[in-house]
Design a protein around this motif. Structure first.
Motif, PDB file in Angstrom:
ATOM      1  N   ALA A   1       0.950  -1.115  -0.019  1.00  0.00           N
ATOM      2  CA  ALA A   1       0.032   0.046   0.055  1.00  0.00           C
ATOM      3  C   ALA A   1       0.653   1.184   0.141  1.00  0.00           C
ATOM      4  CB  ALA A   1      -0.910  -0.016   1.139  1.00  0.00           C
ATOM      5  N   GLN A   2       1.756   1.399  -0.904  1.00  0.00           N
ATOM      6  CA  GLN A   2       2.717   2.419  -1.165  1.00  0.00           C
ATOM      7  C   GLN A   2       1.868   3.716  -1.228  1.00  0.00           C
ATOM      8  OE1 GLN A   2       5.530   2.161  -4.138  1.00  0.00           O
ATOM      9  NE2 GLN A   2       6.653   3.871  -3.835  1.00  0.00           N
ATOM     10  N   ASN A   3       2.302   4.929  -0.738  1.00  0.00           N
ATOM     11  CA  ASN A   3       1.698   6.004  -0.996  1.00  0.00           C
ATOM     12  C   ASN A   3       1.690   6.718  -2.199  1.00  0.00           C
ATOM     13  OD1 ASN A   3       1.387   9.002  -0.964  1.00  0.00           O
ATOM     14  ND2 ASN A   3       1.405   8.778   1.395  1.00  0.00           N
ATOM     15  N   PRO A   4       0.402   6.985  -2.866  1.00  0.00           N
ATOM     16  CA  PRO A   4       0.573   7.160  -4.144  1.00  0.00           C
ATOM     17  C   PRO A   4       1.507   8.504  -4.561  1.00  0.00           C
ATOM     18  CG  PRO A   4      -1.594   7.996  -3.272  1.00  0.00           C
ATOM     19  CD  PRO A   4      -0.808   7.017  -2.227  1.00  0.00           C
ATOM     20  N   SER A   5       1.834   9.317  -3.683  1.00  0.00           N
ATOM     21  CA  SER A   5       2.448  10.562  -4.186  1.00  0.00           C
ATOM     22  C   SER A   5       4.006  10.166  -4.268  1.00  0.00           C
ATOM     23  CB  SER A   5       2.631  11.425  -2.750  1.00  0.00           C
ATOM     24  OG  SER A   5       3.249  10.773  -1.631  1.00  0.00           O
ATOM     25  N   ASN A   6       4.404   8.936  -3.969  1.00  0.00           N
ATOM     26  CA  ASN A   6       5.814   8.502  -4.027  1.00  0.00           C
ATOM     27  C   ASN A   6       5.656   7.634  -5.406  1.00  0.00           C
ATOM     28  OD1 ASN A   6       6.403   8.865  -1.661  1.00  0.00           O
ATOM     29  ND2 ASN A   6       5.917   6.945  -0.682  1.00  0.00           N
ATOM     30  N   LEU A   7       4.902   7.417  -5.978  1.00  0.00           N
ATOM     31  CA  LEU A   7       4.764   6.879  -7.285  1.00  0.00           C
ATOM     32  C   LEU A   7       4.877   7.703  -8.396  1.00  0.00           C
ATOM     33  CD1 LEU A   7       1.654   4.315  -6.924  1.00  0.00           C
ATOM     34  CD2 LEU A   7       4.116   3.984  -6.536  1.00  0.00           C
TER      35      LEU A   7
ATOM     36  N   TRP B   1      -8.145   8.679   1.311  1.00  0.00           N
ATOM     37  CA  TRP B   1      -8.381   7.517   0.835  1.00  0.00           C
ATOM     38  C   TRP B   1      -9.035   6.530   1.957  1.00  0.00           C
ATOM     39  CZ3 TRP B   1      -6.697   5.119  -3.599  1.00  0.00           C
ATOM     40  CH2 TRP B   1      -5.908   5.840  -4.433  1.00  0.00           C
ATOM     41  N   ARG B   2      -9.531   7.201   3.015  1.00  0.00           N
ATOM     42  CA  ARG B   2      -9.928   6.372   4.014  1.00  0.00           C
ATOM     43  C   ARG B   2     -11.135   5.447   3.971  1.00  0.00           C
ATOM     44  NH1 ARG B   2      -9.530   9.332   9.531  1.00  0.00           N
ATOM     45  NH2 ARG B   2      -7.437   9.116   8.911  1.00  0.00           N
ATOM     46  N   HIS B   3     -12.216   6.201   3.263  1.00  0.00           N
ATOM     47  CA  HIS B   3     -13.457   5.561   2.868  1.00  0.00           C
ATOM     48  C   HIS B   3     -13.722   5.289   1.311  1.00  0.00           C
ATOM     49  CE1 HIS B   3     -14.380   6.322   6.872  1.00  0.00           C
ATOM     50  NE2 HIS B   3     -14.114   7.503   7.011  1.00  0.00           N
ATOM     51  N   VAL B   4     -12.863   5.086   0.698  1.00  0.00           N
ATOM     52  CA  VAL B   4     -12.837   5.203  -0.676  1.00  0.00           C
ATOM     53  C   VAL B   4     -13.522   3.961  -1.064  1.00  0.00           C
ATOM     54  CG1 VAL B   4     -12.108   5.339  -3.234  1.00  0.00           C
ATOM     55  CG2 VAL B   4     -11.428   7.248  -1.439  1.00  0.00           C
ATOM     56  N   TRP B   5     -12.831   2.841  -0.594  1.00  0.00           N
ATOM     57  CA  TRP B   5     -12.977   1.636  -0.912  1.00  0.00           C
ATOM     58  C   TRP B   5     -14.338   1.167  -0.367  1.00  0.00           C
ATOM     59  CZ3 TRP B   5     -14.570  -2.436   1.863  1.00  0.00           C
ATOM     60  CH2 TRP B   5     -14.657  -2.412   3.273  1.00  0.00           C
TER      61      TRP B   5
ATOM     62  N   SER C   1      -0.872  12.453  -7.875  1.00  0.00           N
ATOM     63  CA  SER C   1      -1.937  12.561  -9.005  1.00  0.00           C
ATOM     64  C   SER C   1      -3.040  11.592  -8.936  1.00  0.00           C
ATOM     65  CB  SER C   1      -1.464  12.045 -10.502  1.00  0.00           C
ATOM     66  OG  SER C   1      -0.207  13.008 -10.696  1.00  0.00           O
ATOM     67  N   ILE C   2      -2.859  10.385  -8.314  1.00  0.00           N
ATOM     68  CA  ILE C   2      -4.097   9.599  -8.135  1.00  0.00           C
ATOM     69  C   ILE C   2      -5.154   9.957  -7.404  1.00  0.00           C
ATOM     70  CG2 ILE C   2      -4.743   7.158  -7.467  1.00  0.00           C
ATOM     71  CD1 ILE C   2      -1.999   6.195  -8.453  1.00  0.00           C
ATOM     72  N   SER C   3      -4.757  10.424  -6.075  1.00  0.00           N
ATOM     73  CA  SER C   3      -5.598  11.153  -5.083  1.00  0.00           C
ATOM     74  C   SER C   3      -6.642  12.145  -5.462  1.00  0.00           C
ATOM     75  CB  SER C   3      -5.061  11.559  -3.679  1.00  0.00           C
ATOM     76  OG  SER C   3      -4.534  10.356  -3.256  1.00  0.00           O
ATOM     77  N   SER C   4      -6.052  12.764  -6.615  1.00  0.00           N
ATOM     78  CA  SER C   4      -6.924  13.964  -7.187  1.00  0.00           C
ATOM     79  C   SER C   4      -8.040  13.455  -8.172  1.00  0.00           C
ATOM     80  CB  SER C   4      -6.309  14.848  -7.957  1.00  0.00           C
ATOM     81  OG  SER C   4      -5.492  14.229  -8.860  1.00  0.00           O
ATOM     82  N   LEU C   5      -8.083  12.115  -8.526  1.00  0.00           N
ATOM     83  CA  LEU C   5      -9.167  11.485  -9.362  1.00  0.00           C
ATOM     84  C   LEU C   5     -10.243  11.197  -8.534  1.00  0.00           C
ATOM     85  CD1 LEU C   5      -7.081   8.572 -10.896  1.00  0.00           C
ATOM     86  CD2 LEU C   5      -7.720  10.856 -12.067  1.00  0.00           C
TER      87      LEU C   5
ATOM     88  N   ASP D   1     -13.864   9.721  -7.508  1.00  0.00           N
ATOM     89  CA  ASP D   1     -14.163   8.510  -6.552  1.00  0.00           C
ATOM     90  C   ASP D   1     -14.578   7.431  -7.783  1.00  0.00           C
ATOM     91  OD1 ASP D   1     -13.705   9.646  -4.413  1.00  0.00           O
ATOM     92  OD2 ASP D   1     -15.598   9.156  -3.626  1.00  0.00           O
ATOM     93  N   GLU D   2     -15.064   7.736  -8.846  1.00  0.00           N
ATOM     94  CA  GLU D   2     -15.750   6.836  -9.640  1.00  0.00           C
ATOM     95  C   GLU D   2     -14.419   6.373 -10.525  1.00  0.00           C
ATOM     96  OE1 GLU D   2     -16.878   9.998  -9.525  1.00  0.00           O
ATOM     97  OE2 GLU D   2     -18.857   9.540  -8.881  1.00  0.00           O
ATOM     98  N   MET D   3     -13.232   7.128 -10.525  1.00  0.00           N
ATOM     99  CA  MET D   3     -12.137   6.623 -11.475  1.00  0.00           C
ATOM    100  C   MET D   3     -11.480   5.455 -10.479  1.00  0.00           C
ATOM    101  SD  MET D   3     -11.901   7.606 -14.479  1.00  0.00           S
ATOM    102  CE  MET D   3     -10.311   7.615 -14.758  1.00  0.00           C
ATOM    103  N   LEU D   4     -11.163   5.816  -9.012  1.00  0.00           N
ATOM    104  CA  LEU D   4     -10.575   5.266  -8.218  1.00  0.00           C
ATOM    105  C   LEU D   4     -11.464   3.717  -8.088  1.00  0.00           C
ATOM    106  CD1 LEU D   4      -9.756   7.859  -5.535  1.00  0.00           C
ATOM    107  CD2 LEU D   4      -8.296   6.938  -7.176  1.00  0.00           C
ATOM    108  N   HIS D   5     -12.693   3.970  -7.893  1.00  0.00           N
ATOM    109  CA  HIS D   5     -13.663   2.633  -8.016  1.00  0.00           C
ATOM    110  C   HIS D   5     -13.226   1.570  -9.152  1.00  0.00           C
ATOM    111  CE1 HIS D   5     -16.837   4.937  -5.169  1.00  0.00           C
ATOM    112  NE2 HIS D   5     -15.686   4.529  -4.609  1.00  0.00           N
TER     113      HIS D   5
END
Length: 426
Positions: free
Chosen positions: A16-22, A59-63, A28-32, A34-38
């Motif tokens: 579960a690497q922090n997306p900012s490190n990627l 990210w706490r409740h996205v899943w 960039s991912i966190s700015s998407l 919810d529909e895209m993350l789903h």
């Protein structure tokens, strides 16, 4: 010299690497939305999606709201699944993937929750043997059902009766003695793949279907009622033509008579089909059937798709199919791989050439590059045996190099003008 600031520690677990490190510090991912993350979560097991909840508040409740749940491994215990569902807050589940072993199956059988679901629309089950319901099935919204590697017994009747909205049924490597779909009036599509040869005979009753895909069948499968059929995709098990033409005389070997009956019955059931797709093995079977005196009905085919390679063993079957399709308007030819050319010698040894022109076509090892003279002969074969053909499409793909394309284009242009048929090379 000033020391660099310490790295920010992450309490994210492994995987579960922090997306900012990627992305070099840019999250960039966190700015998407919810529909895209789903949608991203739909490609991974739910257990992996849950681990993202520790990355940040975002990210706490996205899943929890993703409409896709997946528990694909046997390590997903019933307790962990129940715990996950307890935290799940999505208003609707679009796809649910669950690995079921015998323990899970028995637990679900006790609660009956799996077999009573009014929102389930699509279900894919690999090995129904663990899922045979002993209770009443109520899948009032189920439209698409796919079963694989299963032995279907009387419990399957409960599934059909409890799925009044069923529109599409797919069975892959399933063993059954009778498939009666007469009480499924909305069923329009039936897809059958028999990778495993069942020792039992199977009768197929499907009076409401419009589309049938029947791949790798044997002589043991017979079409009893497909009276509403308008489109079909048919091919046999690749070794079946070889097996048939190596049998003894019918008086000595009754099984050979079974092939005649099987082909006769199938051809009769396909005579009202308007869009027909056939493969090389089935074309070889048609050639043998024609040579053996099996009666061919008059077909109502308007569009014929040939998924084959150009081989002598298929020529007689193709010609007879064309001759008995007086309303044929369009032919599409897809050049396929030569994976079952080993059957060719047995079929050709069984059949004597019906026409000297048959010898033009190769008896083994089809082309890697489209030879203009061979393709031209094949086009002439198709045109010679049709009456009302309007369009011929040849999908030669990688077999067509630039130099041969130019030569074939000229040949096709000449044949097109001569026969008043549009010829397309691809």
């Amino acid at each position: 010299m000033e020391e660099p600031p310490p790295k920010e520690e992450s309490n994210a677990p492994g995987g579960a690497q922090n997306p900012s490190n990627l992305f070099g510090g840019v999250d960039s991912i966190s700015s998407l939305p919810d529909e895209m993350l789903h949608h991203i979560f739909s490609f991974v097991p739910t257990k992996v999606a849950i681990t993202t909840s520790v990355l940040s508040k975002r990210w706490r409740h996205v899943w929890c709201k993703t409409p896709y749940l997946s528990f694909p491994h046997h390590k997903s215990s019933l307790e962990s699944i129940h715990e996950t569902l307890a935290s799940y807050t999505a208003p609707k589940i679009m796809r649910f993937h669950l690995y079921v072993d015998r323990e899970t199956s028995e637990a679900s059988e006790r609660s009956h929750f799996f077999f009573s679901n009014s929102s389930l629309k699509q279900l894919i089950v690999d090995s129904w043997n663990y899922m045979s319901p002993k209770c009443t099935v109520s899948w009032t919204s189920l439209q698409n059902l796919s079963l694989r590697n299963s032995s279907l017994d009387e419990s399957f009747t409960k599934v059909l009766s409890g799925s009044p909205m069923l529109e599409s049924l797919t069975l892959q490597s399933c063993s059954l003695s009778c498939l009666d779909l007469s009480e499924s009036p909305r069923l329009r599509r039936l897809d059958l793949e028999f990778f495993n040869s069942s020792p039992r005979k199977c009768h197929i009753v499907a009076p409401h279907i419009h589309y049938l895909r029947m791949i790798d069948f044997t002589q043991k499968y017979s079409l009893v009622d497909v009276s509403s059929l308008i489109e079909a995709n048919i091919d046999t098990i690749y070794f079946l033509p070889r097996f048939w033409c190596t049998q003894d005389d019918p008086s000595k070997d009754p099984s050979k008579h079974d092939y005649h009956v099987m082909m006769q019955t199938m051809l009769e059931k396909l005579q009202n089909v308007e869009n027909l797709t056939v493969g090389l093995s089935f074309l070889q079977m048609l050639s043998i059937a024609e040579y053996s005196g099996v009666h061919f009905p008059t077909f109502k085919v308007k569009t014929l798709t040939l998924k084959t390679t150009i081989l002598r063993s298929a020529v007689l079957g193709i010609a007879k199919l064309l001759q008995n399709s007086p309303e044929l308007k369009k032919i599409v030819f897809y050049k396929t791989e030569d994976w079952n050319c080993s059957v060719e010698k047995y079929v050709n040894r069984y059949m004597e050439p019906q026409d000297p022109q048959d010898l033009i076509f190769p008896a083994k090892s089809a082309f890697k590059v489209a030879k203009p003279d061979l393709v031209a002969s094949f086009m002439e074969l198709l045109l010679r045996n049709t009456r009302k053909l309007e369009k011929l499409v040849l999908q030669l793909r990688s077999c067509l190099n630039i130099s041969n394309y130019d030569e074939l284009s000229q040949i096709a242009l000449t044949l097109s003008h001569k026969n008043k048929v549009s010829i397309v090379l691809k």
